[in-house]
Enzyme design. Sequence first.
Site, PDB file in Angstrom:
ATOM      1  N   GLU A  37      -6.829   4.078  -1.945  1.00 44.58           N
ATOM      2  CA  GLU A  37      -7.065   3.750  -3.360  1.00 44.58           C
ATOM      3  C   GLU A  37      -7.445   2.269  -3.385  1.00 44.58           C
ATOM      4  O   GLU A  37      -6.581   1.401  -3.211  1.00 44.58           O
ATOM      5  CB  GLU A  37      -5.799   4.019  -4.180  1.00 44.58           C
ATOM      6  CG  GLU A  37      -5.268   5.444  -4.050  1.00 44.58           C
ATOM      7  CD  GLU A  37      -6.178   6.499  -4.653  1.00 44.58           C
ATOM      8  OE1 GLU A  37      -6.996   6.155  -5.534  1.00 44.58           O
ATOM      9  OE2 GLU A  37      -6.102   7.659  -4.223  1.00 44.58           O
ATOM     10  N   CYS A  45      -7.017  -2.428 -11.088  1.00 48.10           N
ATOM     11  CA  CYS A  45      -8.221  -1.980 -10.367  1.00 48.10           C
ATOM     12  C   CYS A  45      -9.271  -1.426 -11.314  1.00 48.10           C
ATOM     13  O   CYS A  45     -10.450  -1.431 -10.991  1.00 48.10           O
ATOM     14  CB  CYS A  45      -7.832  -0.950  -9.311  1.00 48.10           C
ATOM     15  SG  CYS A  45      -6.808   0.356  -9.965  1.00 48.10           S
TER      16      CYS A  45
HETATM   17  P1  NAD Z   1      -4.672  -6.339  -0.207  1.00 46.13           P
HETATM   18  O1  NAD Z   1      -5.694  -5.426   0.374  1.00 46.13           O
HETATM   19  O2  NAD Z   1      -4.784  -7.783   0.043  1.00 46.13           O
HETATM   20  O3  NAD Z   1      -3.198  -5.917   0.315  1.00 46.13           O
HETATM   21  C1  NAD Z   1      -2.752  -4.590   0.214  1.00 46.13           C
HETATM   22  C2  NAD Z   1      -1.743  -4.310   1.316  1.00 46.13           C
HETATM   23  O4  NAD Z   1      -2.378  -4.455   2.581  1.00 46.13           O
HETATM   24  C3  NAD Z   1      -0.548  -5.255   1.299  1.00 46.13           C
HETATM   25  O5  NAD Z   1       0.625  -4.511   1.517  1.00 46.13           O
HETATM   26  C4  NAD Z   1      -0.836  -6.202   2.471  1.00 46.13           C
HETATM   27  O6  NAD Z   1       0.312  -6.690   3.103  1.00 46.13           O
HETATM   28  C5  NAD Z   1      -1.614  -5.310   3.421  1.00 46.13           C
HETATM   29  N1  NAD Z   1      -2.544  -6.061   4.282  1.00 46.13           N
HETATM   30  C6  NAD Z   1      -3.168  -7.234   3.998  1.00 46.13           C
HETATM   31  N2  NAD Z   1      -3.956  -7.610   5.035  1.00 46.13           N
HETATM   32  C7  NAD Z   1      -3.837  -6.649   5.985  1.00 46.13           C
HETATM   33  C8  NAD Z   1      -4.409  -6.449   7.274  1.00 46.13           C
HETATM   34  N3  NAD Z   1      -5.268  -7.312   7.793  1.00 46.13           N
HETATM   35  N4  NAD Z   1      -4.046  -5.337   7.963  1.00 46.13           N
HETATM   36  C9  NAD Z   1      -3.183  -4.432   7.450  1.00 46.13           C
HETATM   37  N5  NAD Z   1      -2.613  -4.567   6.220  1.00 46.13           N
HETATM   38  C10 NAD Z   1      -2.933  -5.651   5.495  1.00 46.13           C
HETATM   39  O7  NAD Z   1      -4.645  -6.011  -1.778  1.00 46.13           O
HETATM   40  P2  NAD Z   1      -3.896  -6.780  -2.955  1.00 46.13           P
HETATM   41  O8  NAD Z   1      -4.562  -8.088  -3.177  1.00 46.13           O
HETATM   42  O9  NAD Z   1      -2.442  -6.741  -2.727  1.00 46.13           O
HETATM   43  O10 NAD Z   1      -4.196  -5.790  -4.176  1.00 46.13           O
HETATM   44  C11 NAD Z   1      -5.331  -5.916  -4.985  1.00 46.13           C
HETATM   45  C12 NAD Z   1      -6.382  -4.900  -4.599  1.00 46.13           C
HETATM   46  O11 NAD Z   1      -5.866  -3.571  -4.713  1.00 46.13           O
HETATM   47  C13 NAD Z   1      -7.587  -4.943  -5.524  1.00 46.13           C
HETATM   48  O12 NAD Z   1      -8.753  -4.812  -4.772  1.00 46.13           O
HETATM   49  C14 NAD Z   1      -7.377  -3.737  -6.421  1.00 46.13           C
HETATM   50  O13 NAD Z   1      -8.560  -3.222  -7.001  1.00 46.13           O
HETATM   51  C15 NAD Z   1      -6.757  -2.764  -5.476  1.00 46.13           C
HETATM   52  N6  NAD Z   1      -6.016  -1.727  -6.186  1.00 46.13           N
HETATM   53  C16 NAD Z   1      -6.530  -0.465  -6.211  1.00 46.13           C
HETATM   54  C17 NAD Z   1      -5.876   0.529  -6.919  1.00 46.13           C
HETATM   55  C18 NAD Z   1      -6.425   1.941  -6.983  1.00 46.13           C
HETATM   56  O14 NAD Z   1      -5.687   2.827  -7.388  1.00 46.13           O
HETATM   57  N7  NAD Z   1      -7.672   2.165  -6.606  1.00 46.13           N
HETATM   58  C19 NAD Z   1      -4.692   0.241  -7.588  1.00 46.13           C
HETATM   59  C20 NAD Z   1      -4.190  -1.060  -7.525  1.00 46.13           C
HETATM   60  C21 NAD Z   1      -4.861  -2.035  -6.810  1.00 46.13           C
END
Ligand code: NAD
Length: 494
Positions: free
Chosen positions: A268, A302
């Site tokens: 997602e 999002c």
């Molecule tokens: P992010 O991708 O930075 O982090 C998400 C998760 O991934 C965290 O738990 C983080 O620790 C982990 N992570 C970060 N770097 C990593 C790596 N290199 N390897 C493995 N894991 C890693 O996202 P964010 O900034 O926390 O959230 C915002 C994003 O989420 C936005 O793009 C938003 O659109 C999206 N989002 C999507 C939905 C949906 O339902 N489509 C819902 C909410 C948020």
Amino acid sequence: MPDSTTPPTLPDASMLRPGAGPLPLVVAGRPTTAGQIVEVPSPASPNGGRSAVHADARIVANAAAAAESACKTCAALSRRARAQILRGAAGYLGEHADDLAVSLTLEVGKSLRDSRGEVQRCIATLEAAADAVAELGGREIPVDAVPVGAGRLAFTVWEPVGVVAAITGFNFPLLLAVHKIAAAVGAGCPVLLKPSERTPFTSVVLADAVVSNGWPAEAISVLNGGPDVAVALCEDPLVRLVSFTGSSAIGAKIAERAGRHLKRVVLELGSNAATIVEPDADLELAARTCATGGMAATGQSCISVQRVLAQSSIAADLAQRIGAEVAALPTGDPLDPETVVGTLVAPTELRRVADLVQDATAHGAEVVTGGVVDGELRPTVLLGVREPARLCHEEAFGPVVAVMPYDDLDEAIALANSTPYGLMTGVFTASIDTALRVARGVESGGVHINDSSNFRADNMPYGGVKASGLGKEGPASAMREMSVEKVITVRLPA
Ligand code: NAD
């Protein structure tokens, strides 16, 4: 294994208050403080910072082994028992709603009003999941429709996929976790949750919420930590499915890691959502809905209304109306119950979004309200945003609505589709023909007619196309993702 010297009770809402001490991990249903302690500042209050214990690869392996050992017990729970656990967890969140909402605001920075809304949505999601469990059933396959199936009966059953890793982003710390844990419990899968390291607090109570209602303790762990913990979960051979919510860039890395081990993934991901407004629309409704849909959760959603595609004859008028609605929203201290628009999760995010606004104005956009004033980002509405402004194709994830004019509906649909993303789309029009042309023409996971992209009912199928993701959430859909359809055939007596 879990540290036997740690307190036996699971973290509850009282452990979410500033000053309560480092937030423990939950490993196989037991709290542990053995691990690195990390300070986490609060964007909402200088005194709201807390600290949390981080897991490591060894702890992940222990949690996964315990989860694997609980697979049979979870699979044996009746649908009625799983539904009761989910309803009990909904009641648990209801009892602690006020503490949970304050904790959410302290960690994310969005307004208390938004956080209260998030808790209520979590309760509704758990209840919807309890209802959906009863529908998680197989079907008859008419195999005698082909020659080789003559004289056979065939049907399918849905079985739990096994251990699920749930990795979540920061913006809805409780709701994103609830969608995954509710589906895992409903499908009968042990679950390992890794919340964002930026917002590790509130979701920890979900372990207590399900275990105190009968879910096996070994079948839930909450493993705070950074990317290394996420990587360990993707690499662990006992994890069968990785359900990830976060940015598209990290989602691609998660899919690559999990793919190396042939694990299932549900992703997602990010968005740059469009809402199309036609001249025959109720402009007052469209303006109000786009304003609230762009500013909810301070734009850290999002499906936030990032781009409003307005037909040229109404674009200026609509932008003024949206600007007036946004300017009237109480903005400021996220903990003030009157505030509607709080702050962003970190000062770096404020600077990042301010850069996007300045980039748009440098490419000719007009500030209708807000903008960057004395270096500070205000809730912003822009008119005349055009390529190559980054707001046209990147995700803003902040309190910015960009109004973009178009001439005809084909151009509007092409503009809606002109980003790498495809999550949700809104369209305001009085014409059912126009609405259905948009609904069929846009590349996105859903279309809302006479609502903005920001509409979400938590029991509907939810997920994106293109760079916005793979697979669906919403309890009924997510339970299917976490299940395996097994076919059973019977040779009937001659
Ligand atoms: P992010 O991708 O930075 O982090 C998400 C998760 O991934 C965290 O738990 C983080 O620790 C982990 N992570 C970060 N770097 C990593 C790596 N290199 N390897 C493995 N894991 C890693 O996202 P964010 O900034 O926390 O959230 C915002 C994003 O989420 C936005 O793009 C938003 O659109 C999206 N989002 C999507 C939905 C949906 O339902 N489509 C819902 C909410 C948020």
